[in-house]
Design a protein around this motif. Structure first.
Motif: not given
Ligand SMILES: NC(=O)c1ccc[n+]([C@@H]2O[C@H](COP(=O)([O-])OP(=O)(O)OC[C@H]3O[C@@H](n4cnc5c(N)ncnc54)[C@H](OP(=O)(O)O)[C@@H]3O)[C@@H](O)[C@H]2O)c1
Length: 323
Positions: A192-200
């Motif tokens: 559902q989510e963009d992993v790299a964006v959420r990690v940042q």
């Protein structure tokens, strides 16, 4: 005896429940009456002909067997007879399997056969990606992909025990809940989510010090993008296919490390002994939880494969022998 064999590579339907001769232990070997055979993702890749394709067919799969020692080969102490053990083996999807006596891990009564079947392939892999290769340290943030899987749930717990903050990635809400239950601080739904964006956003723009990636093709770019400067990506599987070809030039901007782990790499015996004992002791002391997500009779190996490769399992998948 009965065993699961396949005569040609293909889908789960090629796995057949057949009569085969019971093996006889040779020098230094024992015969284990299998109570629980571990099912691993690599078994599905072998069955499809993507891995170990040189092994002649028909073939019995299964890399780990937990059960009772039923016979000993020449030179093996008869005191092993009747003991509860788990071992790495080559043909565990069967009512009996051979294993070298030197590799047997004796099970204390607190550890069930099904739990034990998670300790050698998935347990050792989780241990070595976290400790031996990943060298996870207290205060680091670790991103664990497929965090509700067999290796994943164990890696989450081992990284937490090492003092790290753990971010897991999973598909589906039930998997997210389970990853949190075993200790993941944050879980990202990568369906559902963009992993790299959420990690940042979870790391105030810094990124993570470690990524443990067993998914490969579909996670690789997010894994690299999620790393902090001087971060380290440990690649140990390709569940979604092989990652893209790595350009060393692409590592310079953040001074990244990319490494790999493979269970069959010759490992110093002392390192392996420490890993096996640490895992067993942690399970006995209830510091490490083995989640057996699916247990089916040996004869239903095809269904176990269908569900494992369909991303429809959590934790350990085992095939149970008759009592
Ligand atoms: N290097 C080694 O020596 C070693 C040893 C053991 C295992 N492994 C590797 O570690 C990984 C995990 O093994 P495991 O036995 O514990 O399996 P698992 O993690 O229980 O099952 C595989 C999981 O991978 C995720 N996945 C993502 N994309 C997928 C796709 N396209 N197809 C199928 N699954 C996908 C799924 O979780 P989500 O639904 O959450 O995405 C799935 O549940 C595998 O890649 C395996 O080959 C490597």
């Amino acid at each position: 005896m009965k065993a699961i064999r396949y005569h040609q590579v293909g889908g789960p339907e090629v796995l057949r429940w057949e009569d085969v001769p019971e093996p006889t232990p040779g020098p230094g070997e024992v015969l284990v009456r299998v109570q629980a055979a571990g099912v691993n993702f690599a078994d599905t890749e072998r069955r499809r002909g993507l891995y170990d394709a040189h092994v002649p067919l028909p073939r019995i799969l299964g890399s780990e067997a937990a059960g009772v020692v039923g016979a000993v080969g020449p030179g093996v102490d008869a005191a092993w007879l009747g003991r509860r053990v788990v071992a790495l083996t080559k043909q565990a999807y069967a009512e009996a399997a051979l294993a070298p006596v030197a590799g047997l891990l004796e099970l204390p009564p607190e550890v069930s056969f099904a739990e034990a079947a998670a300790l050698l392939v998935q347990g050792l892999t989780a241990y070595h990606v976290v400790h031996t290769v990943g060298r996870v340290e207290s205060g680091q943030t670790v991103l664990v992909h497929a965090a509700a899987g067999g290796v994943g749930l164990l890696a989450v717990q081992l990284a937490k025990a090492a003092g790290a903050r753990v971010i897991g990635t999973v598909s589906g809400e039930a998997k997210a809940k389970l990853a949190r239950e075993v200790g993941a601080d944050e879980v990202i739904r990568y369906d559902q989510e963009d992993v790299a964006v959420r990690v940042q956003s979870l790391t105030q723009g810094r990124g993570v010090e470690r990524v443990l990636d067993s998914v490969g093709a579909s996670t690789w770019k997010a894994s690299v993008d999620a790393l902090a400067p001087f971060g380290h990506l440990v690649s140990y599987g390709n569940a979604s296919g092989p990652p893209p070809h790595l350009e060393v030039d692409s590592l310079y901007a953040k001074s990244l490390t990319v490494s790999a782990y493979w269970l069959h790499t010759p490992t110093p015996p002392e390192v392996q002994r420490r890993a096996r004992e640490a895992l067993l002791q942690a399970v006995v002391a209830k510091r490490l939880r083995v989640v057996v997500g699916l247990a089916l009779p040996l004869s239903q190996a095809g269904e176990a494969h269908r569900r494992l490769e369909g991303r429809d399992t959590v934790g350990k998948v085992v095939l149970l022998g008759a009592d």
